[in-house]
Design a protein around this motif. Structure first.
Motif, short mmCIF file in Angstrom:
data_model
loop_
_atom_site.label_atom_id
_atom_site.label_comp_id
_atom_site.label_asym_id
_atom_site.label_seq_id
_atom_site.Cartn_x
_atom_site.Cartn_y
_atom_site.Cartn_z
N LYS A 109 0.83 -1.20 0.00
CA LYS A 109 0.00 0.00 0.00
C LYS A 109 0.87 1.25 0.00
O LYS A 109 0.58 2.24 -0.70
CB LYS A 109 -0.90 -0.02 1.23
CG LYS A 109 -2.15 0.78 1.12
CD LYS A 109 -3.03 0.51 2.31
CE LYS A 109 -4.44 0.94 2.00
NZ LYS A 109 -5.36 0.65 3.11
N ALA A 110 1.95 1.23 0.77
CA ALA A 110 2.86 2.37 0.83
C ALA A 110 3.56 2.59 -0.50
O ALA A 110 3.70 3.74 -0.97
CB ALA A 110 3.89 2.16 1.94
N ILE A 128 3.27 5.90 -2.94
CA ILE A 128 4.43 6.67 -3.41
C ILE A 128 4.44 6.77 -4.93
O ILE A 128 4.74 7.83 -5.50
CB ILE A 128 5.74 6.03 -2.88
CG1 ILE A 128 5.85 6.28 -1.38
CG2 ILE A 128 6.95 6.61 -3.59
CD1 ILE A 128 6.97 5.53 -0.72
N THR A 129 4.13 5.70 -5.63
CA THR A 129 4.19 5.71 -7.10
C THR A 129 3.07 6.54 -7.72
O THR A 129 3.24 7.11 -8.80
CB THR A 129 4.15 4.29 -7.67
OG1 THR A 129 2.98 3.63 -7.19
CG2 THR A 129 5.39 3.51 -7.31
N THR A 130 1.91 6.62 -7.07
CA THR A 130 0.80 7.38 -7.65
C THR A 130 0.68 8.78 -7.08
O THR A 130 -0.28 9.48 -7.37
CB THR A 130 -0.54 6.63 -7.43
OG1 THR A 130 -0.76 6.50 -6.03
CG2 THR A 130 -0.53 5.30 -8.12
N GLN A 131 1.63 9.19 -6.26
CA GLN A 131 1.55 10.50 -5.63
C GLN A 131 1.54 11.63 -6.66
O GLN A 131 0.80 12.60 -6.54
CB GLN A 131 2.72 10.68 -4.67
CG GLN A 131 2.64 11.93 -3.84
CD GLN A 131 3.76 12.00 -2.82
OE1 GLN A 131 4.68 11.19 -2.85
NE2 GLN A 131 3.69 12.95 -1.92
#
Length: 103
Positions: A5-6, A10-13
């Motif tokens: 989930k983390a 981070i990748t879709t921020q």
């Protein structure tokens, strides 16, 4: 599950980030720019024609404007739109300000 989930967060921020526009643009006429380096004679001729064009009223004097534009079209000059940049004010006044403290 928490690590996945983390990583997904981070990748879709960057995709979720919304940037507020800082400026608003409004048209403010047009300007002439040379398409190549002009000679001294061409430059003086262009400035003379543009100075003739500025005070004319487009509704009343269309014939004169067309003549000047035809002369300008023969020269290596292009018209570019000019946009006025106005900053959008997002500042908020503090709702609890006191007149005693100069607010």
């Amino acid at each position: 599950m928490g690590l996945m989930k983390a990583l997904h967060f981070i990748t879709t921020q960057q995709q979720r980030r919304k940037v507020k526009p800082k400026f608003q643009y409004a048209s403010a006429g047009s300007t002439t720019r040379a398409t190549r380096c002009l000679t001294r004679f061409e430059r003086s001729h262009v400035t003379e024609l543009v100075q003739q064009l500025v005070p004319l009223d487009p509704k009343a004097q269309q014939d004169q404007i067309k003549e000047i534009m035809q002369q300008l079209s023969k020269l290596p000059v292009a018209f570019f739109p000019v946009k006025r940049e106005m900053r959008i004010d997002y500042s908020k006044t503090y709702p609890y300000r006191s007149t005693k403290r100069g607010g």
